[in-house]
Motif scaffolding. Structure first.
Motif, short mmCIF file in Angstrom:
data_model
loop_
_atom_site.label_atom_id
_atom_site.label_comp_id
_atom_site.label_asym_id
_atom_site.label_seq_id
_atom_site.Cartn_x
_atom_site.Cartn_y
_atom_site.Cartn_z
N MET A 1 11.64 -43.97 55.44
CA MET A 1 10.31 -44.28 53.59
C MET A 1 10.06 -42.76 53.07
SD MET A 1 7.51 -45.92 53.43
CE MET A 1 6.42 -45.02 54.89
N HIS A 2 10.47 -42.57 52.08
CA HIS A 2 10.68 -41.31 51.31
C HIS A 2 8.77 -41.34 51.04
CE1 HIS A 2 10.68 -38.04 48.51
NE2 HIS A 2 9.78 -38.63 47.61
N LEU A 3 8.08 -40.30 51.93
CA LEU A 3 7.13 -39.58 51.16
C LEU A 3 6.90 -37.83 50.06
CD1 LEU A 3 6.08 -39.39 55.34
CD2 LEU A 3 5.82 -41.39 53.31
N THR A 4 6.22 -38.16 49.43
CA THR A 4 5.83 -37.28 48.66
C THR A 4 5.54 -36.20 49.51
OG1 THR A 4 3.50 -37.77 47.92
CG2 THR A 4 4.84 -38.91 46.82
N LYS A 5 5.60 -34.82 48.52
CA LYS A 5 4.67 -33.76 49.62
C LYS A 5 3.23 -33.96 50.06
CE LYS A 5 7.43 -30.43 47.30
NZ LYS A 5 8.13 -29.09 46.86
N GLU A 6 2.72 -34.56 49.04
CA GLU A 6 1.24 -34.92 49.08
C GLU A 6 1.07 -35.85 50.42
OE1 GLU A 6 -2.77 -35.39 49.24
OE2 GLU A 6 -1.62 -33.84 48.72
N GLU A 7 2.12 -36.87 50.09
CA GLU A 7 2.25 -37.56 51.54
C GLU A 7 2.61 -37.09 53.19
OE1 GLU A 7 2.61 -41.48 48.75
OE2 GLU A 7 4.85 -40.51 49.92
N GLU A 8 3.22 -35.93 53.40
CA GLU A 8 3.74 -35.62 54.06
C GLU A 8 2.42 -34.71 54.14
OE1 GLU A 8 6.96 -32.74 52.33
OE2 GLU A 8 8.46 -34.96 52.96
N ARG A 9 2.40 -33.79 54.01
CA ARG A 9 0.90 -32.85 53.79
C ARG A 9 -0.37 -34.18 54.99
NH1 ARG A 9 -4.58 -32.18 52.91
NH2 ARG A 9 -4.41 -34.30 50.74
N LEU A 10 -0.75 -34.95 54.20
CA LEU A 10 -1.76 -35.74 55.01
C LEU A 10 -1.25 -36.52 56.50
CD1 LEU A 10 -2.29 -38.40 52.13
CD2 LEU A 10 -4.41 -36.74 53.16
N LEU A 11 0.12 -36.98 56.20
CA LEU A 11 0.81 -36.82 57.96
C LEU A 11 0.59 -35.60 58.86
CD1 LEU A 11 2.40 -39.21 58.53
CD2 LEU A 11 3.90 -37.92 58.51
N GLU A 12 0.88 -33.99 57.81
CA GLU A 12 0.27 -33.26 59.17
C GLU A 12 -0.86 -32.85 59.01
OE1 GLU A 12 3.28 -30.63 57.47
OE2 GLU A 12 4.94 -32.02 58.13
N SER A 13 -1.79 -33.57 58.89
CA SER A 13 -3.36 -32.77 58.13
C SER A 13 -3.81 -32.46 59.54
CB SER A 13 -4.19 -34.26 58.35
OG SER A 13 -5.72 -34.06 57.55
N ASP A 14 -5.13 -31.57 59.48
CA ASP A 14 -5.56 -31.24 61.13
C ASP A 14 -6.85 -31.93 61.52
OD1 ASP A 14 -4.11 -28.90 61.17
OD2 ASP A 14 -5.28 -27.42 59.50
N THR A 15 -7.12 -32.80 60.38
CA THR A 15 -7.91 -34.19 60.56
C THR A 15 -7.33 -35.04 61.39
OG1 THR A 15 -9.50 -33.11 58.54
CG2 THR A 15 -9.91 -35.47 59.78
N PRO A 16 -7.40 -35.60 62.45
CA PRO A 16 -7.32 -36.55 63.14
C PRO A 16 -7.48 -38.17 62.60
CG PRO A 16 -8.31 -34.88 64.37
CD PRO A 16 -9.36 -34.38 63.35
N ALA A 17 -8.71 -37.98 62.07
CA ALA A 17 -8.34 -39.39 61.45
C ALA A 17 -7.30 -39.31 60.67
CB ALA A 17 -9.97 -39.88 61.27
N THR A 18 -7.13 -38.02 59.65
CA THR A 18 -6.16 -38.75 58.21
C THR A 18 -5.14 -38.75 58.96
OG1 THR A 18 -8.22 -37.31 56.74
CG2 THR A 18 -5.81 -37.42 56.04
N ARG A 19 -4.90 -38.34 60.22
CA ARG A 19 -2.98 -38.02 60.48
C ARG A 19 -3.04 -39.60 61.02
NH1 ARG A 19 -3.57 -33.73 63.11
NH2 ARG A 19 -3.89 -34.89 65.46
N LYS A 20 -4.01 -39.73 61.94
CA LYS A 20 -3.90 -41.21 62.99
C LYS A 20 -3.39 -41.72 61.92
CE LYS A 20 -6.06 -40.22 67.23
NZ LYS A 20 -7.38 -40.95 67.59
N ALA A 21 -4.40 -41.85 60.59
CA ALA A 21 -4.46 -43.43 59.55
C ALA A 21 -3.04 -43.02 58.38
CB ALA A 21 -5.55 -43.03 58.35
N MET A 22 -2.60 -41.90 58.39
CA MET A 22 -1.30 -42.02 57.29
C MET A 22 -0.17 -42.03 58.71
SD MET A 22 -0.25 -41.38 54.51
CE MET A 22 1.54 -41.41 53.65
N GLU A 23 -0.31 -41.87 59.95
CA GLU A 23 0.70 -41.93 60.85
C GLU A 23 0.69 -44.08 61.24
OE1 GLU A 23 0.81 -38.66 64.01
OE2 GLU A 23 -0.49 -40.63 64.04
N LEU A 24 0.11 -44.45 60.66
CA LEU A 24 -0.53 -46.01 60.80
C LEU A 24 0.51 -46.49 60.00
CD1 LEU A 24 -1.23 -49.04 61.45
CD2 LEU A 24 -3.32 -48.72 60.84
N LEU A 25 0.15 -46.21 58.78
CA LEU A 25 0.73 -46.23 57.47
C LEU A 25 2.29 -46.82 57.13
CD1 LEU A 25 -1.74 -45.53 54.74
CD2 LEU A 25 -1.78 -48.20 56.07
N VAL A 26 2.73 -45.35 57.62
CA VAL A 26 4.14 -44.53 57.89
C VAL A 26 4.89 -45.65 58.98
CG1 VAL A 26 5.76 -43.14 58.80
CG2 VAL A 26 3.93 -42.25 56.98
#
Length: 394
Positions: A1-26
């Motif tokens: 799945m193609h991710l934008t730069k912002e979505e890649e940033r979310l996937l690598e977030s320093d905030t655990p909940a944000t990172r987990k949320a994006m991982e789930l959606l991917v």
């Protein structure tokens, strides 16, 4: 799945909940074959009642909040297991109430609007046609897709919360225009005289089409509350997230080369009988989905100056209850012996622990759920008949 730069940033977030949320959606996007994400305008979080999620759900929400979860779009909460201000009058235990308050506090910490309603479109969260949203409650999903014309899949509780945090969801299913076409045709060959008959039609149609997208003909007009009842019933008996009512919700031509069925007087009577398996209810509940101002006014008119000989719950959102309070409808219903409850309904409350064995409703959604999810026998009828049926004889 193609991710934008912002979505890649979310996937690598320093905030655990944000990172987990994006991982789930991917992960979900990969499962459903989505090619990209789509930004959303609002979300609706389900899995809010302690009855539904239990102690593991409480711990998950609190842990997610502690890990920095914070919603990035308007997010409304689905009904809770109790009215937060009147739970004692409902008969809800203090133990249940404490756990439900923990859920509320975790939602608040995440920035979720404490709406506690299945009708967010009546309480301030109303998308416009074509907007992408991520909603979870089945009747709200049906309404926003079918009547409003926004676009959402039927999200699960975790995926809706993940979408709320990241502001996007995988673009698949009903987010794609090619998937928003009728799969069945339902010809309505009988007059629908009240809201419960729209609910009966929906309950019947949901079993016929399962997770399809029915196109109804033969319905000349329908109120917002009737459309709300139709969609809610289909979402409960099947898994219908989108439907069309010719000349009411759509100008689309009737579909050709699809499965078709007819709903007539016989089907209507059979469905009413199917939804009825009880008698002499100890409790009448109006408001599944949550009552509109007009529905509460109707109940108040029916009970004004009367005394009830059974319990009556009129369930709605806190926003609509404020309107009912100001217009005197709450006072009228309470004077007769009923309760106007916010935040909850008979499906997500611990009704099986409150001493009721038979309850009455005008909701085919509730009638489908309550035998298995509330250990209830059910009386199903139209709103006015149910309310007038529990008025004490002089």
């Amino acid at each position: 799945m193609h991710l934008t730069k912002e979505e890649e940033r979310l996937l690598e977030s320093d905030t655990p909940a944000t990172r987990k949320a994006m991982e789930l959606l991917v992960e979900l996007g990969d499962i459903y074959g989505a090619e990209e994400m789509v930004e959303i305008e609002s979300a609706q979080a389900s899995g809010i009642s302690y009855k539904s999620i239990g102690d593991p759900g409480v711990e998950f929400l609190e842990g997610f909040a502690e890990e920095g979860a914070e919603v990035s779009v308007t997010t409304f909460a689905n009904p809770a297991g109790m009215d937060f201000e009147q739970y004692e009058g409902m008969g809800v235990s203090e133990e249940f109430a404490e756990q439900q308050r923990r859920i509320r506090d975790a939602l608040k910490e995440m920035g979720i609007t404490l709406s506690f309603t299945c009708t967010p479109y009546l309480a301030g969260n109303l998308p416009h046609r074509g907007q992408h949203v991520a909603w979870a409650e089945s009747s709200a999903v049906s309404f926003v897709n079918s009547v409003v014309g926004a676009k959402t899949n039927r999200e699960g509780g975790p995926s809706a919360l993940a979408a709320a945090i990241t502001g996007r969801t995988p673009k698949h299913g009903l987010h794609l225009e090619e998937n928003r076409r009728p799969t069945h045709r339902i010809d309505v060959d009988v007059d629908l005289d009240d809201q419960s008959e729209f609910a009966a039609l929906g309950s019947w149609a949901g079993r016929i089409v399962e997770d399809g997208k029915p196109y109804f003909t033969g319905i000349d007009a329908a109120t917002t509350d009737e459309l709300k009842a139709l969609g809610a019933a289909m979402a409960a008996s099947g898994a219908v997230a989108l439907h069309f009512v010719e000349g009411v919700t759509t100008d689309m031509e009737p579909p050709e080369h699809v499965d078709s069925a007819t709903f007539g007087a016989g089907e209507r009577e059979e469905e009413h009988a199917k939804l009825n398996d009880g008698e002499d209810p100890e409790l009448v509940v109006i408001g599944c989905p949550h009552c509109s101002p007009e529905e509460i006014a109707d109940v108040a008119e029916a009970v004004e100056g009367e005394t009830l000989d059974s319990d009556l719950w009129v369930c709605t959102s806190g926003a609509v209850k404020t309107w009912a309070d100001r217009n005197g409808h709450t006072e009228t219903i309470e004077a007769a012996g009923g309760q106007v409850l916010a935040d909850t309904c008979n499906v997500v409350s611990p009704i099986e622990e409150l001493g009721y064995e038979t309850s009455a409703t005008d909701s085919a959604k509730a009638a489908n759920y309550l035998p298995g999810f509330g250990n209830q026998q059910v009386v199903f009828d139209d709103k006015r008949s149910l309310v007038e049926g529990v008025i004490e004889d002089e």
